[in-house]
Scaffold this motif. Structure first.
Motif, PDB file in Angstrom:
ATOM      1  N   ARG A   1       0.887  -1.186   0.000  1.00 30.24           N
ATOM      2  CA  ARG A   1       0.000   0.000   0.000  1.00 30.24           C
ATOM      3  C   ARG A   1       0.917   1.227   0.000  1.00 30.24           C
ATOM      4  O   ARG A   1       1.107   1.911   1.011  1.00 30.24           O
ATOM      5  CB  ARG A   1      -0.912  -0.054   1.229  1.00 30.24           C
ATOM      6  N   THR A   2       1.514   1.464  -1.153  1.00 29.27           N
ATOM      7  CA  THR A   2       2.522   2.500  -1.302  1.00 29.27           C
ATOM      8  C   THR A   2       2.599   2.900  -2.763  1.00 29.27           C
ATOM      9  O   THR A   2       2.137   2.171  -3.644  1.00 29.27           O
ATOM     10  CB  THR A   2       3.906   1.982  -0.830  1.00 29.27           C
ATOM     11  N   PHE A   3       3.188   4.050  -3.031  1.00 28.61           N
ATOM     12  CA  PHE A   3       3.443   4.455  -4.409  1.00 28.61           C
ATOM     13  C   PHE A   3       4.784   3.931  -4.899  1.00 28.61           C
ATOM     14  O   PHE A   3       5.000   3.754  -6.099  1.00 28.61           O
ATOM     15  CB  PHE A   3       3.435   5.986  -4.517  1.00 28.61           C
ATOM     16  N   THR A   4       5.684   3.640  -3.984  1.00 27.69           N
ATOM     17  CA  THR A   4       7.089   3.406  -4.324  1.00 27.69           C
ATOM     18  C   THR A   4       7.398   1.934  -4.553  1.00 27.69           C
ATOM     19  O   THR A   4       7.089   1.089  -3.713  1.00 27.69           O
ATOM     20  CB  THR A   4       7.999   3.964  -3.216  1.00 27.69           C
ATOM     21  N   SER A   5       8.048   1.661  -5.685  1.00 33.67           N
ATOM     22  CA  SER A   5       8.588   0.334  -5.982  1.00 33.67           C
ATOM     23  C   SER A   5      10.042   0.288  -5.541  1.00 33.67           C
ATOM     24  O   SER A   5      10.801   1.226  -5.784  1.00 33.67           O
ATOM     25  CB  SER A   5       8.496   0.035  -7.479  1.00 33.67           C
ATOM     26  N   ILE A   6      10.426  -0.836  -4.931  1.00 35.85           N
ATOM     27  CA  ILE A   6      11.761  -0.969  -4.352  1.00 35.85           C
ATOM     28  C   ILE A   6      12.526  -2.065  -5.080  1.00 35.85           C
ATOM     29  O   ILE A   6      12.032  -3.188  -5.235  1.00 35.85           O
ATOM     30  CB  ILE A   6      11.680  -1.292  -2.849  1.00 35.85           C
ATOM     31  N   GLN A   7      13.731  -1.733  -5.511  1.00 35.77           N
ATOM     32  CA  GLN A   7      14.572  -2.716  -6.180  1.00 35.77           C
ATOM     33  C   GLN A   7      14.818  -3.928  -5.281  1.00 35.77           C
ATOM     34  O   GLN A   7      15.074  -3.804  -4.093  1.00 35.77           O
ATOM     35  CB  GLN A   7      15.912  -2.094  -6.550  1.00 35.77           C
ATOM     36  N   HIS A   8      14.701  -5.108  -5.880  1.00 38.43           N
ATOM     37  CA  HIS A   8      15.118  -6.349  -5.214  1.00 38.43           C
ATOM     38  C   HIS A   8      15.942  -7.139  -6.212  1.00 38.43           C
ATOM     39  O   HIS A   8      15.529  -7.342  -7.348  1.00 38.43           O
ATOM     40  CB  HIS A   8      13.929  -7.168  -4.747  1.00 38.43           C
ATOM     41  N   SER A   9      17.132  -7.543  -5.807  1.00 38.50           N
ATOM     42  CA  SER A   9      18.028  -8.251  -6.712  1.00 38.50           C
ATOM     43  C   SER A   9      18.743  -9.344  -5.945  1.00 38.50           C
ATOM     44  O   SER A   9      18.558  -9.501  -4.730  1.00 38.50           O
ATOM     45  CB  SER A   9      19.032  -7.265  -7.324  1.00 38.50           C
ATOM     46  N   ALA A  10      19.559 -10.121  -6.647  1.00 38.91           N
ATOM     47  CA  ALA A  10      20.355 -11.136  -5.977  1.00 38.91           C
ATOM     48  C   ALA A  10      21.330 -10.463  -5.013  1.00 38.91           C
ATOM     49  O   ALA A  10      21.918  -9.441  -5.330  1.00 38.91           O
ATOM     50  CB  ALA A  10      21.107 -11.979  -7.005  1.00 38.91           C
ATOM     51  N   GLY A  11      21.493 -11.034  -3.846  1.00 38.35           N
ATOM     52  CA  GLY A  11      22.369 -10.431  -2.850  1.00 38.35           C
ATOM     53  C   GLY A  11      21.726 -10.437  -1.481  1.00 38.35           C
ATOM     54  O   GLY A  11      20.577 -10.861  -1.314  1.00 38.35           O
ATOM     55  N   VAL A  12      22.444  -9.934  -0.513  1.00 35.14           N
ATOM     56  CA  VAL A  12      21.996 -10.012   0.875  1.00 35.14           C
ATOM     57  C   VAL A  12      21.495  -8.678   1.417  1.00 35.14           C
ATOM     58  O   VAL A  12      21.030  -8.608   2.552  1.00 35.14           O
ATOM     59  CB  VAL A  12      23.135 -10.538   1.779  1.00 35.14           C
ATOM     60  N   SER A  13      21.584  -7.624   0.626  1.00 34.29           N
ATOM     61  CA  SER A  13      21.249  -6.289   1.135  1.00 34.29           C
ATOM     62  C   SER A  13      19.820  -5.879   0.824  1.00 34.29           C
ATOM     63  O   SER A  13      19.454  -4.732   1.069  1.00 34.29           O
ATOM     64  CB  SER A  13      22.218  -5.250   0.553  1.00 34.29           C
ATOM     65  N   TYR A  14      19.013  -6.812   0.307  1.00 32.74           N
ATOM     66  CA  TYR A  14      17.640  -6.489  -0.069  1.00 32.74           C
ATOM     67  C   TYR A  14      16.665  -7.036   0.955  1.00 32.74           C
ATOM     68  O   TYR A  14      16.837  -8.139   1.468  1.00 32.74           O
ATOM     69  CB  TYR A  14      17.342  -7.024  -1.470  1.00 32.74           C
ATOM     70  N   ILE A  15      15.638  -6.250   1.258  1.00 31.90           N
ATOM     71  CA  ILE A  15      14.705  -6.552   2.337  1.00 31.90           C
ATOM     72  C   ILE A  15      13.364  -6.959   1.734  1.00 31.90           C
ATOM     73  O   ILE A  15      12.809  -6.250   0.887  1.00 31.90           O
ATOM     74  CB  ILE A  15      14.529  -5.330   3.257  1.00 31.90           C
ATOM     75  N   ALA A  16      12.833  -8.084   2.173  1.00 34.13           N
ATOM     76  CA  ALA A  16      11.575  -8.582   1.621  1.00 34.13           C
ATOM     77  C   ALA A  16      10.398  -7.674   1.970  1.00 34.13           C
ATOM     78  O   ALA A  16       9.522  -7.430   1.133  1.00 34.13           O
ATOM     79  CB  ALA A  16      11.315  -9.996   2.115  1.00 34.13           C
ATOM     80  N   GLN A  17      10.347  -7.192   3.207  1.00 34.47           N
ATOM     81  CA  GLN A  17       9.297  -6.263   3.645  1.00 34.47           C
ATOM     82  C   GLN A  17       9.959  -4.984   4.137  1.00 34.47           C
ATOM     83  O   GLN A  17      10.177  -4.796   5.328  1.00 34.47           O
ATOM     84  CB  GLN A  17       8.455  -6.874   4.754  1.00 34.47           C
ATOM     85  N   PRO A  18      10.286  -4.091   3.218  1.00 36.28           N
ATOM     86  CA  PRO A  18      10.998  -2.867   3.604  1.00 36.28           C
ATOM     87  C   PRO A  18      10.167  -2.011   4.553  1.00 36.28           C
ATOM     88  O   PRO A  18       8.944  -1.912   4.413  1.00 36.28           O
ATOM     89  CB  PRO A  18      11.223  -2.154   2.271  1.00 36.28           C
ATOM     90  N   PRO A  19      10.823  -1.364   5.515  1.00 37.45           N
ATOM     91  CA  PRO A  19      10.091  -0.512   6.454  1.00 37.45           C
ATOM     92  C   PRO A  19       9.746   0.838   5.833  1.00 37.45           C
ATOM     93  O   PRO A  19      10.283   1.227   4.795  1.00 37.45           O
ATOM     94  CB  PRO A  19      11.084  -0.346   7.605  1.00 37.45           C
ATOM     95  N   VAL A  20       8.847   1.550   6.501  1.00 39.11           N
ATOM     96  CA  VAL A  20       8.591   2.938   6.145  1.00 39.11           C
ATOM     97  C   VAL A  20       9.781   3.787   6.594  1.00 39.11           C
ATOM     98  O   VAL A  20      10.698   3.291   7.248  1.00 39.11           O
ATOM     99  CB  VAL A  20       7.282   3.436   6.789  1.00 39.11           C
ATOM    100  N   GLY A  21       9.748   5.070   6.253  1.00 36.86           N
ATOM    101  CA  GLY A  21      10.819   5.961   6.690  1.00 36.86           C
ATOM    102  C   GLY A  21      11.634   6.545   5.564  1.00 36.86           C
ATOM    103  O   GLY A  21      12.683   7.150   5.800  1.00 36.86           O
ATOM    104  N   LEU A  22      11.181   6.385   4.313  1.00 39.56           N
ATOM    105  CA  LEU A  22      11.901   6.968   3.187  1.00 39.56           C
ATOM    106  C   LEU A  22      11.744   8.486   3.158  1.00 39.56           C
ATOM    107  O   LEU A  22      12.633   9.210   2.715  1.00 39.56           O
ATOM    108  CB  LEU A  22      11.388   6.360   1.882  1.00 39.56           C
ATOM    109  N   ASP A  23      10.582   8.974   3.629  1.00 38.71           N
ATOM    110  CA  ASP A  23      10.283  10.405   3.698  1.00 38.71           C
ATOM    111  C   ASP A  23      10.284  11.085   2.334  1.00 38.71           C
ATOM    112  O   ASP A  23      10.586  12.280   2.216  1.00 38.71           O
ATOM    113  CB  ASP A  23      11.255  11.128   4.647  1.00 38.71           C
ATOM    114  N   SER A  24       9.963  10.322   1.301  1.00 42.01           N
ATOM    115  CA  SER A  24       9.751  10.845  -0.039  1.00 42.01           C
ATOM    116  C   SER A  24       8.972   9.794  -0.810  1.00 42.01           C
ATOM    117  O   SER A  24       8.752   8.691  -0.311  1.00 42.01           O
ATOM    118  CB  SER A  24      11.077  11.165  -0.736  1.00 42.01           C
ATOM    119  N   SER A  25       8.567  10.124  -2.030  1.00 40.84           N
ATOM    120  CA  SER A  25       7.714   9.197  -2.778  1.00 40.84           C
ATOM    121  C   SER A  25       8.194   9.026  -4.220  1.00 40.84           C
ATOM    122  O   SER A  25       7.476   9.341  -5.175  1.00 40.84           O
ATOM    123  CB  SER A  25       6.262   9.695  -2.767  1.00 40.84           C
TER     124      SER A  25
END
Length: 262
Positions: free
Chosen positions: A168-192
């Motif tokens: 329930r957001t406007f923002t799409s988040i990159q997910h790629s191979a690797g360990v630095s990607y989060i399945a359920q990213p938190p809020v707190g970007l403070d932009s859209s």
């Protein structure tokens, strides 16, 4: 029949954080896995967000009976990219198909909005050697502010990837191979932004984002919510198709005409 999942406007708790995203089928490292680590399609409606209708045009909810099983709206639209990659010419990269079903309830009406894409393998980057094919990682659609939303997906036909998460957001988040990607990213970007590699996304009750991978065809992506008896309307930017650089591709967003919830 259906395993619908509520998508609250207030987000969901993930540990001590709040996320705009719920998890559906996070197998296959969000489309980056292969062989034994490849995405796994659902086989039962007991799996999160999963529906198993017979066909794309079949209503995915057994509460829709009789004539209410027939879509009140359906449309097939060509998808065009026109930007610096195409030298600002129209390139047809695929087809968007939509269905809308409606039924009366004790409180008014309930509608299901379904969409899917089929790609056609046209080279979109006229400035690079060889062929570059658009890969859809997220499908976003607007118009849900003030509505109680339930979401689901289907991998009909069986060649489609599952839907990994829905937000329930406007923002799409990159997910790629690797360990630095989060399945359920938190809020707190403070932009859209439309697309970000930062692993955060703020809540936006007017938008729903489906994360999958469609380089050939997507599954059906469904939203069920209250609606009215009014005629269906469309907007030229109701749906956004996004390539989020899963495999190093440039992040790109395409606006597509689509039905608006009423």
């Amino acid at each position: 029949m259906a395993d619908w999942e509520n998508l609250p406007a207030t987000g969901v708790s993930v540990g001590s954080d709040t996320s705009a995203y719920i998890l559906c089928n996070p197998t296959g490292n969000f489309g980056s896995g292969s062989a034994s680590g490849a995405p796994v399609q659902p086989t039962s409606v007991t799996e999160a967000c999963a529906l198993l209708p017979a066909t794309d045009a079949a209503v995915p909810d057994s509460n829709f009976t009789g004539l209410n099983r027939i879509p009140i709206g359906s449309k097939t639209r060509s998808i065009y990219m026109n930007n610096s990659y195409t030298n600002y010419t129209d390139i047809n990269i695929g087809v968007m198909r939509e269905y809308v079903w409606r039924r009366p309830t004790n409180d008014g009406y309930e509608c299901i909005y379904g969409m899917k894409v089929t790609m056609n393998f046209n080279d979109y980057d006229l400035n690079q050697p060889y062929s570059q094919f658009f890969e859809i990682n997220d499908l976003a659609r607007k118009g849900w502010s003030g509505k109680t939303v339930n979401v689901a997906y289907s991998t009909v036909p069986t060649s489609a990837d599952p839907t990994y998460r829905i937000g329930r957001t406007f923002t799409s988040i990159q997910h790629s191979a690797g360990v630095s990607y989060i399945a359920q990213p938190p809020v707190g970007l403070d932009s859209s932004p439309a697309i970000t590699s930062t692993q955060k996304a703020d809540l936006n009750s007017d938008w729903i984002v489906f994360t999958t991978r469609a380089d050939v065809v997507s599954g059906m992506q469904y939203v069920r919510t209250e609606c009215s008896a009014n005629d269906l309307t469309t907007a030229s930017d109701a749906i956004r198709l996004r390539q989020t650089s899963r495999d190093g591709q440039p992040p790109i967003e395409i606006e597509v005409e689509g039905f608006l919830p009423n």
